[in-house]
Scaffold this active site. Sequence first.
Site, PDB file in Angstrom:
ATOM      1  N   ARG A 231       0.859  -1.182   0.000  1.00 34.27           N
ATOM      2  CA  ARG A 231       0.000   0.000   0.000  1.00 34.27           C
ATOM      3  C   ARG A 231       0.896   1.234   0.000  1.00 34.27           C
ATOM      4  NH1 ARG A 231      -3.422  -2.822  -1.481  1.00 34.27           N
ATOM      5  NH2 ARG A 231      -5.430  -3.302  -0.511  1.00 34.27           N
ATOM      6  N   GLU A 260      -4.215   6.961  -4.819  1.00 30.72           N
ATOM      7  CA  GLU A 260      -4.462   6.429  -6.174  1.00 30.72           C
ATOM      8  C   GLU A 260      -5.802   6.939  -6.708  1.00 30.72           C
ATOM      9  OE1 GLU A 260      -4.175   2.197  -5.680  1.00 30.72           O
ATOM     10  OE2 GLU A 260      -2.113   2.346  -4.987  1.00 30.72           O
ATOM     11  N   HIS A 278      -1.309   0.025  -9.989  1.00 23.45           N
ATOM     12  CA  HIS A 278      -1.861  -0.942  -9.025  1.00 23.45           C
ATOM     13  C   HIS A 278      -2.452  -2.153  -9.768  1.00 23.45           C
ATOM     14  CE1 HIS A 278      -3.841  -1.441  -4.808  1.00 23.45           C
ATOM     15  NE2 HIS A 278      -3.587  -2.607  -5.361  1.00 23.45           N
TER      16      HIS A 278
HETATM   17  C1  8YV Z   1      -6.726  -5.276  -5.993  1.00 25.10           C
HETATM   18  C2  8YV Z   1      -5.374  -5.326  -3.830  1.00 25.10           C
HETATM   19  O1  8YV Z   1      -6.271  -4.294  -6.845  1.00 25.10           O
HETATM   20  O2  8YV Z   1      -6.024  -7.416  -2.985  1.00 25.10           O
HETATM   21  C3  8YV Z   1      -5.703  -6.265  -2.740  1.00 25.10           C
HETATM   22  O3  8YV Z   1      -5.643  -5.839  -1.569  1.00 25.10           O
HETATM   23  O4  8YV Z   1      -4.936  -4.268  -3.609  1.00 25.10           O
HETATM   24  C4  8YV Z   1      -5.553  -5.775  -5.241  1.00 25.10           C
HETATM   25  O5  8YV Z   1      -5.530  -7.131  -5.371  1.00 25.10           O
HETATM   26  C5  8YV Z   1      -7.897  -4.824  -5.244  1.00 25.10           C
HETATM   27  O6  8YV Z   1      -8.480  -5.839  -4.515  1.00 25.10           O
HETATM   28  C6  8YV Z   1      -8.975  -4.247  -6.135  1.00 25.10           C
HETATM   29  O7  8YV Z   1      -9.854  -3.554  -5.360  1.00 25.10           O
END
Ligand code: 8YV
Length: 311
Positions: A231, A260, A278
Amino acid sequence: MPQRLLQMGPLLPALEARLAATYDVHLLHKEPDPNAFLAAHGPDFVGVATSARFGADAALIAALPNLKVISSFGVGLDAIDLDAARARGIAVGYTPDVLNDCVADTAFALVMDVARRFSTADRFVRRGDWLHGQFPLATKVSGKKLGILGMGRIGRVIARRASGFDMDVRYHNRKPLADADHVYAESLKALAEWADFLVVASAGGAETRGLVSREILDALGPTGYLVNISRGTVVDEQALVDALQDGRIAGAGLDVFEDEPKVPEALFALDNVVLLPHLASNTHETRAAMAQRVEDNLAAFFAGRALVSAV
Ligand code: 8YV
């Protein structure tokens, strides 16, 4: 009567279609005034379908007095108020493990790209610059020292990838793991001082906010590279921009950012930075597995069974 679900934002189209075929789904993000909608209809919903991005905050949970289950697409839980859910006994499902490979692959691709400068070299070829001279030398990856902040599910897979590149791996967590194959660094600073590559794979949220500070970046130093697939909040983004601009670290490979989809424009001008939108888990295979887990968690809950992946 199908169970009533509130969906917080757009999900994978195939998942949306399957949820809509099974449940009575309402799309909160299509409401012109979501708060007014929640005030009028909040008590109707027993489930929430969301994602790591859209989450479920305390205000949402409070607006849904009959909520019993949250099923989230993603492994990150930083946008879900787990304390509020726990206090009400709301089950929370998420999608760990199925994305480990793709996120670890992305971490490794960023390690390779930022050190070997493949993205920069691709731009060099496209600009026609190869016709006028050689691309400068880059930095070797194999055999180097890789530090992992957050030796969890994804961190362990990154460590496995690194062993294929004959890298020496160490890690830092809040506590050493009982079953880790790698040396534990007592502090993040010690890990950064030691590492050629520091890969951030810890969870987001309040506990890890700003952990990779100016001091840590200076410990990584002018020959060290930072990679972040967790993150954006784990890294002090302004400190990172400063360190890159001043050459106090060698480069950075980033899939995640503080705000983001906004990326600090100062980074656009820097060739020692690889910037991704991302995308770490975004493959057909992994997204299908995540979607299946979102459905399976809901189906298990409504059948009175334990969730497949409960928080
Ligand atoms: C996805 C993510 O972009 O799993 C996560 O925590 O950050 C990513 O796999 C996300 O879930 C999409 O909302």
